[in-house]
Structures are given as C-alpha cells and as structure tokens.
Design a protein around this motif. Sequence first.
Motif, short mmCIF file in Angstrom:
data_model
loop_
_atom_site.label_atom_id
_atom_site.label_comp_id
_atom_site.label_asym_id
_atom_site.label_seq_id
_atom_site.Cartn_x
_atom_site.Cartn_y
_atom_site.Cartn_z
N ASN A 109 0.87 -1.18 0.00
CA ASN A 109 0.00 0.00 0.00
C ASN A 109 0.91 1.23 0.00
OD1 ASN A 109 0.77 0.58 2.75
ND2 ASN A 109 -0.56 -1.12 3.35
N PRO A 110 0.36 2.42 -0.14
CA PRO A 110 1.21 3.61 -0.27
C PRO A 110 2.17 3.82 0.91
CG PRO A 110 -1.00 4.13 -0.96
CD PRO A 110 -1.06 2.74 -0.39
N HIS A 111 1.76 3.38 2.12
CA HIS A 111 2.65 3.54 3.28
C HIS A 111 3.60 2.37 3.46
CE1 HIS A 111 -1.07 5.87 4.41
NE2 HIS A 111 -0.13 6.78 4.47
N ARG A 112 3.34 1.30 2.74
CA ARG A 112 4.10 0.05 2.87
C ARG A 112 4.16 -0.38 4.34
NH1 ARG A 112 9.33 -0.42 0.98
NH2 ARG A 112 8.89 -2.46 0.13
N SER A 113 3.00 -0.37 4.99
CA SER A 113 2.97 -0.72 6.40
C SER A 113 1.57 -1.15 6.82
CB SER A 113 3.42 0.46 7.26
OG SER A 113 2.52 1.54 7.11
N LEU A 114 1.52 -1.76 8.04
CA LEU A 114 0.23 -2.14 8.61
C LEU A 114 -0.50 -0.92 9.13
CD1 LEU A 114 0.65 -5.28 10.89
CD2 LEU A 114 -0.95 -4.99 9.01
N LYS A 115 0.23 -0.07 9.87
CA LYS A 115 -0.35 1.17 10.39
C LYS A 115 0.40 2.32 9.73
CE LYS A 115 -1.50 -0.63 14.99
NZ LYS A 115 -1.37 -0.43 16.44
N PRO A 116 -0.30 3.29 9.17
CA PRO A 116 0.39 4.41 8.52
C PRO A 116 1.43 5.08 9.43
CG PRO A 116 -1.95 4.51 8.05
CD PRO A 116 -1.75 3.39 9.05
N GLU A 117 1.16 5.10 10.73
CA GLU A 117 2.04 5.81 11.66
C GLU A 117 3.43 5.17 11.77
OE1 GLU A 117 0.19 6.17 15.43
OE2 GLU A 117 1.64 7.62 16.19
N TYR A 118 3.54 3.87 11.50
CA TYR A 118 4.82 3.19 11.73
C TYR A 118 5.38 2.59 10.45
CZ TYR A 118 3.58 3.59 16.63
OH TYR A 118 3.25 4.10 17.85
N LEU A 119 6.61 2.98 10.17
CA LEU A 119 7.38 2.30 9.13
C LEU A 119 8.22 1.23 9.80
CD1 LEU A 119 8.69 2.00 6.27
CD2 LEU A 119 10.38 3.69 7.04
N VAL A 120 8.19 0.01 9.26
CA VAL A 120 9.02 -1.09 9.74
C VAL A 120 9.71 -1.66 8.51
CG1 VAL A 120 9.06 -3.30 10.95
CG2 VAL A 120 7.32 -1.59 11.54
N ALA A 121 11.01 -1.44 8.39
CA ALA A 121 11.72 -1.85 7.18
C ALA A 121 13.13 -2.29 7.54
CB ALA A 121 11.79 -0.68 6.19
N LEU A 122 13.70 -3.20 6.75
CA LEU A 122 15.09 -3.58 6.98
C LEU A 122 15.97 -2.38 6.67
CD1 LEU A 122 15.65 -7.21 5.58
CD2 LEU A 122 14.83 -6.47 7.82
N GLY A 123 16.88 -2.08 7.56
CA GLY A 123 17.82 -0.98 7.34
C GLY A 123 19.02 -1.47 6.55
N VAL A 176 13.32 -3.70 1.95
CA VAL A 176 12.52 -4.87 2.29
C VAL A 176 11.69 -4.60 3.54
CG1 VAL A 176 12.62 -7.28 3.05
CG2 VAL A 176 14.12 -6.47 1.21
N ILE A 177 10.42 -4.95 3.50
CA ILE A 177 9.57 -4.90 4.69
C ILE A 177 9.49 -6.31 5.26
CG2 ILE A 177 7.29 -4.32 5.61
CD1 ILE A 177 8.68 -1.90 4.33
N PRO A 178 9.90 -6.52 6.51
CA PRO A 178 9.84 -7.87 7.08
C PRO A 178 8.41 -8.22 7.47
CG PRO A 178 10.53 -6.32 8.76
CD PRO A 178 10.38 -5.51 7.49
N PRO A 179 8.14 -9.50 7.69
CA PRO A 179 6.83 -9.85 8.24
C PRO A 179 6.72 -9.31 9.66
CG PRO A 179 8.28 -11.77 8.21
CD PRO A 179 9.01 -10.66 7.51
N TYR A 180 5.58 -8.80 10.02
CA TYR A 180 5.37 -8.34 11.39
C TYR A 180 3.88 -8.20 11.67
CZ TYR A 180 4.55 -3.54 9.62
OH TYR A 180 4.05 -2.45 8.96
N MET A 181 3.57 -7.99 12.92
CA MET A 181 2.19 -7.75 13.33
C MET A 181 2.23 -6.93 14.62
SD MET A 181 1.17 -11.41 15.08
CE MET A 181 -0.09 -10.68 16.15
N PHE A 182 1.08 -6.48 15.06
CA PHE A 182 0.97 -5.82 16.36
C PHE A 182 0.19 -6.74 17.29
CE2 PHE A 182 1.89 -2.29 13.55
CZ PHE A 182 2.79 -1.55 14.28
N THR A 183 0.67 -6.87 18.53
CA THR A 183 -0.01 -7.70 19.50
C THR A 183 -1.25 -6.97 20.03
OG1 THR A 183 1.19 -6.81 21.38
CG2 THR A 183 2.22 -8.65 20.23
N ALA A 184 -2.04 -7.67 20.81
CA ALA A 184 -3.25 -7.06 21.36
C ALA A 184 -2.91 -5.85 22.23
CB ALA A 184 -4.01 -8.10 22.19
#
Length: 197
Positions: A109-123, A176-184
């Motif tokens: 998606n345009p943010h390349r993320s689950l939540k727009p607020e957070y980028l999580v990417a391999l550095g 690269v965006i790694p697999p990830y999720m947010f916990t409860a």
Amino acid sequence: MSSAPENNGRRRFLTLATAVVGGVGTVGVAVPFIKSWNPSEKAKAAGAPVEYDVSKMAPGQLVRVQWRGKPVYVVRRTKEVLAELENGHNDQLKDPTSTEPQQPEFAANPHRSLKPEYLVALGVCTHLGCAPTYRANDFNEIVEGVANGFYCPCHGSKFDMAGRVFQNVPAPTNLVIPPYMFTASGSLLIGVDKGDA
Ligand code: FES
C-alpha cells in the motif's frame, strides 16, 4: 555529506548489538539499549520473532531493532511525513506502488505498512547492503521538495519514508519490509506475518 564515519560507527554498534534483541537510537544520538522480550540465542538464530513496544516512541523517532542478525528500522512517522507521502513524489520513484515482491502482502500500500504511523523496514540498502542514514527534516538537501527520507552513503541511493527507492540511483528496489504484526497490547512483533496470527 559527511555521514560515512558516523555510519561506520553505527555498523560497529549494530555488530555489538547482536547479543541482545533490540538496539535503539535516534539520529546522531547514542541511546542505551532497550529492554525487550528476549528469546534464547538458539531461538534467535532460528529466526524467533522479536517484540518491541512502540508506544513510547516520539513522533519522528527511529529505533533500530535486531532481527535475524539484521537491523530493522522502526520509525514513528509524523503527520508531516504522512502528508509528504500522500502529497506525492511518486513520479520520482522506481516502484511507487510496490509491484516488486519487497514486502508482505499487507504492506503493498502507499505507506508500505500495517499502520500508517509506523514504518518497519530492513535498514539494509538494496544495492550492496549498507545501512541507509535517516535524514529527518533535511532530506531536501538531497531530494528537492522532500523533507524526510533515507540516504545511503555508500553509493548515494535514496529512499522515501515508506522505504521506496528514488529513480537514478544504484539500489534496484525498495527497502525490504519484514513480516510483522501488532499484539493485542499494541507491541510490534517482528518475524510473524499478520496473516499467521
Ligand atoms: S550499498 Fe547503498 S547505494 Fe550502494
């Protein structure tokens, strides 16, 4: 730009950080290691997920978390950064719509993320693997009209705040965006795809 020595220091820092799960730092500032859920060394070598509590991150802050021996950049994007992504510089990017398989399905998606607020990417630069430098608020010295991004000091590749690579640089693909999720509870769990949860 004079970021190469600083970058070498950061790489040494990251090497030293392999004995712990997470390392944390903001631009130009050394910050102590964070406490994080810490699986055994054996489990980490096998690719165990790594948890990091993003709730205390300041807007604009970048944190480096070690996962499978690689640095993962986590950035809490500001409203200004999100506006910058929305208002667009797509015509300057190689793969603005993430057609290359550089991310899990959930991040195409345009943010390349689950939540727009957070980028999580391999550095890890997709050219030859250097660590791109986070340029907060002064990236327009490198790309006119774009205030925030990542610059790879090794050969000059440039990425925006969604990890999308600019045209006319050696890096062939987006970060690269790694697999990830947010916990409860809202923690970031790197290494587990949202689809596996
Ligand atoms: S390793 Fe980043 S531009 Fe070459």
